[in-house]
Enzyme design. Structure first.
Site, mmCIF file in Angstrom:
data_model
loop_
_atom_site.group_PDB
_atom_site.id
_atom_site.type_symbol
_atom_site.label_atom_id
_atom_site.label_comp_id
_atom_site.label_asym_id
_atom_site.label_seq_id
_atom_site.Cartn_x
_atom_site.Cartn_y
_atom_site.Cartn_z
ATOM 1 N N THR A 133 35.536 -0.760 -36.703
ATOM 2 C CA THR A 133 36.628 -0.036 -37.357
ATOM 3 C C THR A 133 37.680 0.423 -36.343
ATOM 4 O OG1 THR A 133 37.098 2.087 -38.429
ATOM 5 C CG2 THR A 133 35.071 1.981 -37.202
ATOM 6 N N ASP A 134 38.894 0.674 -36.824
ATOM 7 C CA ASP A 134 39.921 1.252 -35.938
ATOM 8 C C ASP A 134 39.657 2.731 -35.666
ATOM 9 O OD1 ASP A 134 40.571 2.259 -38.442
ATOM 10 O OD2 ASP A 134 42.700 1.737 -38.340
ATOM 11 N N GLU A 135 38.698 3.322 -36.401
ATOM 12 C CA GLU A 135 38.433 4.758 -36.203
ATOM 13 C C GLU A 135 37.836 5.039 -34.826
ATOM 14 O OE1 GLU A 135 36.975 6.989 -39.504
ATOM 15 O OE2 GLU A 135 37.646 5.494 -40.944
ATOM 16 N N TYR A 159 30.615 9.302 -37.767
ATOM 17 C CA TYR A 159 30.718 7.886 -38.166
ATOM 18 C C TYR A 159 31.388 7.064 -37.067
ATOM 19 C CZ TYR A 159 32.916 3.714 -40.167
ATOM 20 O OH TYR A 159 33.367 2.437 -40.376
ATOM 21 N N LYS A 163 29.921 4.090 -34.586
ATOM 22 C CA LYS A 163 30.480 2.727 -34.529
ATOM 23 C C LYS A 163 30.943 2.407 -33.105
ATOM 24 C CE LYS A 163 31.123 0.064 -37.349
ATOM 25 N NZ LYS A 163 30.263 -1.021 -37.929
HETATM 26 P P1 NAD Z 1 29.632 -0.343 -47.287
HETATM 27 O O1 NAD Z 1 29.143 1.046 -47.069
HETATM 28 O O2 NAD Z 1 30.316 -0.682 -48.559
HETATM 29 O O3 NAD Z 1 28.407 -1.371 -47.154
HETATM 30 C C1 NAD Z 1 27.437 -1.271 -46.166
HETATM 31 C C2 NAD Z 1 26.293 -2.202 -46.527
HETATM 32 O O4 NAD Z 1 25.337 -2.120 -45.473
HETATM 33 C C3 NAD Z 1 25.591 -1.830 -47.826
HETATM 34 O O5 NAD Z 1 25.363 -2.981 -48.604
HETATM 35 C C4 NAD Z 1 24.261 -1.231 -47.352
HETATM 36 O O6 NAD Z 1 23.204 -1.413 -48.266
HETATM 37 C C5 NAD Z 1 24.048 -1.992 -46.053
HETATM 38 N N1 NAD Z 1 23.201 -1.243 -45.111
HETATM 39 C C6 NAD Z 1 23.320 0.058 -44.739
HETATM 40 N N2 NAD Z 1 22.343 0.385 -43.881
HETATM 41 C C7 NAD Z 1 21.602 -0.730 -43.687
HETATM 42 C C8 NAD Z 1 20.456 -1.038 -42.898
HETATM 43 N N3 NAD Z 1 19.872 -0.097 -42.141
HETATM 44 N N4 NAD Z 1 19.968 -2.282 -42.922
HETATM 45 C C9 NAD Z 1 20.542 -3.245 -43.687
HETATM 46 N N5 NAD Z 1 21.601 -3.013 -44.477
HETATM 47 C C10 NAD Z 1 22.132 -1.768 -44.471
HETATM 48 O O7 NAD Z 1 30.529 -0.658 -46.016
HETATM 49 P P2 NAD Z 1 31.868 -1.529 -45.946
HETATM 50 O O8 NAD Z 1 33.020 -0.692 -46.325
HETATM 51 O O9 NAD Z 1 31.649 -2.829 -46.628
HETATM 52 O O10 NAD Z 1 31.942 -1.763 -44.370
HETATM 53 C C11 NAD Z 1 31.290 -2.864 -43.764
HETATM 54 C C12 NAD Z 1 31.514 -2.806 -42.269
HETATM 55 O O11 NAD Z 1 32.899 -2.822 -41.973
HETATM 56 C C13 NAD Z 1 30.953 -1.537 -41.626
HETATM 57 O O12 NAD Z 1 30.367 -1.886 -40.412
HETATM 58 C C14 NAD Z 1 32.170 -0.665 -41.415
HETATM 59 O O13 NAD Z 1 31.997 0.175 -40.294
HETATM 60 C C15 NAD Z 1 33.251 -1.704 -41.173
HETATM 61 N N6 NAD Z 1 34.605 -1.311 -41.569
HETATM 62 C C16 NAD Z 1 34.860 -0.812 -42.819
HETATM 63 C C17 NAD Z 1 36.175 -0.485 -43.178
HETATM 64 C C18 NAD Z 1 36.513 0.020 -44.561
HETATM 65 O O14 NAD Z 1 37.660 0.395 -44.811
HETATM 66 N N7 NAD Z 1 35.583 0.027 -45.518
HETATM 67 C C19 NAD Z 1 37.202 -0.658 -42.274
HETATM 68 C C20 NAD Z 1 36.901 -1.172 -41.009
HETATM 69 C C21 NAD Z 1 35.601 -1.510 -40.679
#
Ligand code: NAD
Length: 353
Positions: A133-135, A159, A163
């Protein structure tokens, strides 16, 4: 190729899986623990495809992860599994350290051993793509500043700190052990199948029910929004064509104040639901106490991925946000199923009745 996607039942992971099945010839394995944020209903359109497999495994469970590698023999790992909600990380950081740090470490160790045991050709092709993430960069002070791949890390929340830790581990496994990794850092995503604890779906669904629209502080925090399918396309491109050891920032060039996002959503709902008794929906806005440590502004410089891999977003904020609202209006079944007891409890605990 066989692509192992961790966290494939989540918001972005499910978009990546749908993208790979619908737009490429590759096979996928979805490795997901199915926490509250994981939802297999987001994958109904592809889950009967012969190229799709699901494994319910926790990334912290080394033996379970090893079994999946052994059985499925992936060529690429795209690591998205994470605890991802800042507010939850403030209430209870422990799951974030477990999954985001220990889980990533476990996955790296299993990947390293697996990769070392591959024949030369497959070892050369193998990639570990870490999605971040950019965070991790903290927030920006000056309005003209942007996060680049060189911006120093300064995470603010449990969080983003977890990350950031995982990003450091991934780069260390490259530098120390030679594991062929690539890292991407992306801005805020929005779009279909987004769990309704995050700003955009929360506002849409509360507005439809005439509930208050809780906006932190004065709503002036700026985020750079990217449509999730644009992100999924970028991730696949990086995983298959990115340069080993490199980092790519991914962003939508759509900087908006939170309150502007809420206003846009309310205006769209006024237009798309003209009969609603809650028009104008913007009157439902309720300013609530700001989140501790709340970052003021994020904005991504996505020049590198554009110049080196030719990626640019296809959606503008206006087109993407309209598609998103229309999707939530057309998919009330998905929404109803997601609104389980644990989701309700969380919303009540976080925002009160
Ligand atoms: P999300 O919370 O919607 O999904 C996370 C998934 O990971 C879920 O399906 C959950 O069941 C699974 N999970 C959690 N813990 C687990 C574990 N211990 N073992 C196996 N599976 C597990 O998240 P998202 O929004 O889809 O984000 C996905 C990735 O992208 C993350 O790494 C997040 O940091 C990154 N990200 C998200 C955003 C955003 O805006 N949502 C932006 C930049 C980066």
């Amino acid at each position: 190729m066989k692509i192992l996607v961790t966290g494939g039942a989540g918001f972005i992971g499910s978009a990546v899986l749908r993208h790979i099945i619908n737009h490429t010839e590759n096979s996928v394995v979805n490795l997901d623990k199915l926490t509250y944020a994981g939802n297999l209903e987001s994958l109904i359109s592809i889950s009967n495809d012969a190229r799709y497999a699901f494994e319910r495994v926790d990334i912290c469970d080394r033996a379970g992860v090893e079994r999946v590698f052994k059985e499925h023999q992936p060529d690429i790992v795209m690591h998205l599994a994470a605890e991802s909600h800042v507010d939850r990380s403030i209430e209870g950081p422990s799951a974030f350290i477990e999954t985001n740090v220990i889980g990533t470490y476990t996955l790296l160790e299993v990947s390293k051993l697996y990769w070392a045991g591959l024949d030369a050709e497959r070892r050369e092709r193998f990639r570990f793509h870490h999605i971040s993430t950019d965070e991790v960069y903290g927030d920006l002070e000056n309005p003209e500043d942007l996060f680049t791949e060189q911006t120093p890390y300064a995470p603010s929340s449990p969080y983003s700190a977890s990350k950031a830790s995982s990003d450091h581990l991934v780069r260390a496994w490259h530098r120390t052990y030679g594991l062929p990794v690539i890292v991407t850092n992306c801005s805020n995503n929005y779009g279909p199948y987004h769990f309704p604890e995050k700003l955009i779906p929360l506002m849409i669904l509360n507005a439809l029910e005439g509930k208050a629209l809780p906006v932190y502080g004065d709503g002036s925090q700026v985020r750079d929004w990217l449509y999730v399918e644009d992100h999924a396309r970028a991730l696949y491109l990086v995983a298959t064509e990115g340069v080993v050891g490199e980092t790519y920032n991914i962003g939508g060039h759509n900087e908006k104040k939170n309150i502007e996002v809420v206003k846009t959503l309310c205006d769209l709902l006024d237009e798309l639901c003209p009969q609603s008794q809650f028009n104008p929906h913007f009157s439902l806005v309720k300013y609530v106490q700001d989140r501790p440590g709340h970052d003021k502004r994020y904005a991504i410089d996505a020049t590198k991925i554009k110049n080196e891999l030719g990626w640019t977003p296809q959606e503008t904020f206006e087109s993407g946000i309209r598609k998103t609202v229309e999707w939530y209006l057309a998919n009330s079944d998905w929404v109803e199923h997601v609104k389980s007891g644990s989701y309700q409890q969380w919303v009540t605990q976080q925002y009160g009745e």
